[in-house]
Design a protein around this motif. Structure first.
Motif, PDB file in Angstrom:
ATOM      1  N   ASN A   1       7.208  -2.523   8.678  1.00 34.74           N
ATOM      2  CA  ASN A   1       5.895  -1.888   8.808  1.00 34.74           C
ATOM      3  C   ASN A   1       4.777  -2.851   8.442  1.00 34.74           C
ATOM      4  OD1 ASN A   1       6.987   0.539   9.540  1.00 34.74           O
ATOM      5  ND2 ASN A   1       6.920   1.414   7.506  1.00 34.74           N
ATOM      6  N   ALA A   2       3.746  -2.891   9.268  1.00 36.36           N
ATOM      7  CA  ALA A   2       2.561  -3.677   8.955  1.00 36.36           C
ATOM      8  C   ALA A   2       1.777  -2.921   7.892  1.00 36.36           C
ATOM      9  CB  ALA A   2       1.715  -3.888  10.202  1.00 36.36           C
ATOM     10  N   CYS A   3       1.379  -3.598   6.855  1.00 42.22           N
ATOM     11  CA  CYS A   3       0.668  -2.912   5.780  1.00 42.22           C
ATOM     12  C   CYS A   3      -0.219  -3.897   5.029  1.00 42.22           C
ATOM     13  CB  CYS A   3       1.649  -2.262   4.825  1.00 42.22           C
ATOM     14  SG  CYS A   3       2.700  -3.446   3.967  1.00 42.22           S
ATOM     15  N   VAL A   4      -1.051  -3.353   4.194  1.00 42.71           N
ATOM     16  CA  VAL A   4      -1.898  -4.148   3.312  1.00 42.71           C
ATOM     17  C   VAL A   4      -1.158  -4.325   1.993  1.00 42.71           C
ATOM     18  CG1 VAL A   4      -4.073  -4.166   2.048  1.00 42.71           C
ATOM     19  CG2 VAL A   4      -4.004  -3.330   4.389  1.00 42.71           C
ATOM     20  N   GLU A   5      -1.206  -5.534   1.466  1.00 43.47           N
ATOM     21  CA  GLU A   5      -0.553  -5.828   0.192  1.00 43.47           C
ATOM     22  C   GLU A   5      -1.575  -6.434  -0.767  1.00 43.47           C
ATOM     23  OE1 GLU A   5       3.959  -6.866   1.498  1.00 43.47           O
ATOM     24  OE2 GLU A   5       2.478  -8.428   1.836  1.00 43.47           O
ATOM     25  N   LEU A   6      -1.454  -6.081  -2.031  1.00 42.46           N
ATOM     26  CA  LEU A   6      -2.322  -6.601  -3.083  1.00 42.46           C
ATOM     27  C   LEU A   6      -1.486  -7.306  -4.140  1.00 42.46           C
ATOM     28  CD1 LEU A   6      -4.651  -3.533  -3.717  1.00 42.46           C
ATOM     29  CD2 LEU A   6      -5.332  -5.707  -2.724  1.00 42.46           C
ATOM     30  N   ALA A   7      -2.077  -8.299  -4.763  1.00 43.98           N
ATOM     31  CA  ALA A   7      -1.439  -8.985  -5.875  1.00 43.98           C
ATOM     32  C   ALA A   7      -2.529  -9.461  -6.822  1.00 43.98           C
ATOM     33  CB  ALA A   7      -0.615 -10.168  -5.383  1.00 43.98           C
ATOM     34  N   ARG A   8      -2.119  -9.786  -8.032  1.00 40.13           N
ATOM     35  CA  ARG A   8      -3.070 -10.295  -9.029  1.00 40.13           C
ATOM     36  C   ARG A   8      -2.433 -11.464  -9.754  1.00 40.13           C
ATOM     37  NH1 ARG A   8      -6.000  -6.911 -13.865  1.00 40.13           N
ATOM     38  NH2 ARG A   8      -7.149  -8.685 -14.677  1.00 40.13           N
ATOM     39  N   THR A   9      -3.196 -12.532  -9.887  1.00 31.50           N
ATOM     40  CA  THR A   9      -2.788 -13.668 -10.704  1.00 31.50           C
ATOM     41  C   THR A   9      -3.937 -13.963 -11.645  1.00 31.50           C
ATOM     42  OG1 THR A   9      -3.579 -15.251  -9.062  1.00 31.50           O
ATOM     43  CG2 THR A   9      -1.247 -14.673  -8.964  1.00 31.50           C
ATOM     44  N   GLY A  10      -3.724 -13.784 -12.920  1.00 28.57           N
ATOM     45  CA  GLY A  10      -4.809 -13.964 -13.875  1.00 28.57           C
ATOM     46  C   GLY A  10      -5.940 -13.000 -13.559  1.00 28.57           C
ATOM     47  N   ASN A  11      -7.131 -13.525 -13.334  1.00 28.95           N
ATOM     48  CA  ASN A  11      -8.291 -12.705 -13.003  1.00 28.95           C
ATOM     49  C   ASN A  11      -8.575 -12.667 -11.501  1.00 28.95           C
ATOM     50  OD1 ASN A  11      -8.840 -12.027 -15.665  1.00 28.95           O
ATOM     51  ND2 ASN A  11     -10.045 -13.888 -15.972  1.00 28.95           N
ATOM     52  N   THR A  12      -7.651 -13.189 -10.694  1.00 29.19           N
ATOM     53  CA  THR A  12      -7.862 -13.263  -9.256  1.00 29.19           C
ATOM     54  C   THR A  12      -7.057 -12.196  -8.534  1.00 29.19           C
ATOM     55  OG1 THR A  12      -8.188 -15.647  -9.417  1.00 29.19           O
ATOM     56  CG2 THR A  12      -7.723 -14.763  -7.233  1.00 29.19           C
ATOM     57  N   LEU A  13      -7.718 -11.463  -7.637  1.00 27.79           N
ATOM     58  CA  LEU A  13      -7.058 -10.489  -6.780  1.00 27.79           C
ATOM     59  C   LEU A  13      -6.752 -11.153  -5.446  1.00 27.79           C
ATOM     60  CD1 LEU A  13      -9.451  -7.476  -7.393  1.00 27.79           C
ATOM     61  CD2 LEU A  13      -7.152  -7.781  -8.332  1.00 27.79           C
ATOM     62  N   HIS A  14      -5.620 -10.812  -4.852  1.00 30.82           N
ATOM     63  CA  HIS A  14      -5.217 -11.347  -3.558  1.00 30.82           C
ATOM     64  C   HIS A  14      -4.945 -10.176  -2.632  1.00 30.82           C
ATOM     65  CE1 HIS A  14      -4.577 -15.250  -5.509  1.00 30.82           C
ATOM     66  NE2 HIS A  14      -4.018 -14.555  -6.474  1.00 30.82           N
ATOM     67  N   LEU A  15      -5.352 -10.310  -1.391  1.00 32.19           N
ATOM     68  CA  LEU A  15      -5.218  -9.264  -0.390  1.00 32.19           C
ATOM     69  C   LEU A  15      -4.698  -9.904   0.885  1.00 32.19           C
ATOM     70  CD1 LEU A  15      -6.070  -6.265   0.422  1.00 32.19           C
ATOM     71  CD2 LEU A  15      -8.247  -7.262   1.097  1.00 32.19           C
TER      72      LEU A  15
ATOM     73  N   SER B   1       0.831  -1.194   0.000  1.00 36.07           N
ATOM     74  CA  SER B   1       0.000   0.000   0.000  1.00 36.07           C
ATOM     75  C   SER B   1       0.873   1.253   0.000  1.00 36.07           C
ATOM     76  CB  SER B   1      -0.898   0.004   1.244  1.00 36.07           C
ATOM     77  OG  SER B   1      -1.488   1.265   1.414  1.00 36.07           O
ATOM     78  N   SER B   2       0.439   2.284  -0.703  1.00 30.25           N
ATOM     79  CA  SER B   2       1.178   3.545  -0.731  1.00 30.25           C
ATOM     80  C   SER B   2       1.123   4.247   0.622  1.00 30.25           C
ATOM     81  CB  SER B   2       0.624   4.464  -1.822  1.00 30.25           C
ATOM     82  OG  SER B   2      -0.731   4.775  -1.562  1.00 30.25           O
ATOM     83  N   PHE B   3       0.242   3.828   1.514  1.00 29.27           N
ATOM     84  CA  PHE B   3       0.142   4.417   2.851  1.00 29.27           C
ATOM     85  C   PHE B   3       1.131   3.787   3.827  1.00 29.27           C
ATOM     86  CE2 PHE B   3      -3.993   5.434   1.043  1.00 29.27           C
ATOM     87  CZ  PHE B   3      -4.073   6.784   1.341  1.00 29.27           C
ATOM     88  N   SER B   4       1.837   2.746   3.383  1.00 30.34           N
ATOM     89  CA  SER B   4       2.817   2.084   4.233  1.00 30.34           C
ATOM     90  C   SER B   4       4.161   2.799   4.119  1.00 30.34           C
ATOM     91  CB  SER B   4       3.000   0.634   3.798  1.00 30.34           C
ATOM     92  OG  SER B   4       1.787  -0.059   3.901  1.00 30.34           O
ATOM     93  N   GLY B   5       4.940   2.699   5.162  1.00 29.51           N
ATOM     94  CA  GLY B   5       6.285   3.256   5.118  1.00 29.51           C
ATOM     95  C   GLY B   5       7.198   2.375   4.280  1.00 29.51           C
ATOM     96  N   GLY B   6       8.401   2.803   4.067  1.00 33.39           N
ATOM     97  CA  GLY B   6       9.341   2.060   3.240  1.00 33.39           C
ATOM     98  C   GLY B   6      10.043   0.921   3.944  1.00 33.39           C
ATOM     99  N   ASP B   7       9.986   0.866   5.254  1.00 35.90           N
ATOM    100  CA  ASP B   7      10.687  -0.178   5.999  1.00 35.90           C
ATOM    101  C   ASP B   7       9.977  -1.509   5.859  1.00 35.90           C
ATOM    102  OD1 ASP B   7      12.402   1.796   6.877  1.00 35.90           O
ATOM    103  OD2 ASP B   7      11.336   2.092   8.772  1.00 35.90           O
ATOM    104  N   ASP B   8      10.758  -2.590   5.869  1.00 38.32           N
ATOM    105  CA  ASP B   8      10.173  -3.926   5.787  1.00 38.32           C
ATOM    106  C   ASP B   8       9.375  -4.288   7.034  1.00 38.32           C
ATOM    107  OD1 ASP B   8      11.141  -4.443   3.263  1.00 38.32           O
ATOM    108  OD2 ASP B   8      13.003  -5.338   3.998  1.00 38.32           O
TER     109      ASP B   8
END
Length: 63
Positions: free
Chosen positions: A19-33, A10-17
């Motif tokens: 930091n707890a944050c939300v992450e998104l990914a896409r594989t084919g037509n499936t979104l992952h959160l 997420s762009s709202f997360s800091g740059g450090d590894d």
């Protein structure tokens, strides 16, 4: 063999590894959160459900 999932932080997360944050990914037509501090718990919402969630969080609820 399954291709690796490339997560985007997420762009709202800091740059450090650490930091707890939300992450998104896409594989084919499936979104992952997922939340970075619990990466084994992955949700696969529909695009419509994710859009509704984001609109709600932004205060733009749709009727």
């Amino acid at each position: 063999m399954n291709a690796p999932i490339h997560w985007q932080k997420s762009s709202f997360s800091g740059g450090d590894d650490g930091n707890a944050c939300v992450e998104l990914a896409r594989t084919g037509n499936t979104l992952h959160l997922r939340e970075s501090d619990e990466p084994e718990n992955v949700l696969a919402p529909s695009a419509r459900a994710l859009s509704g969630l984001l609109a709600h969080l932004k205060g733009e609820e749709r009727g």
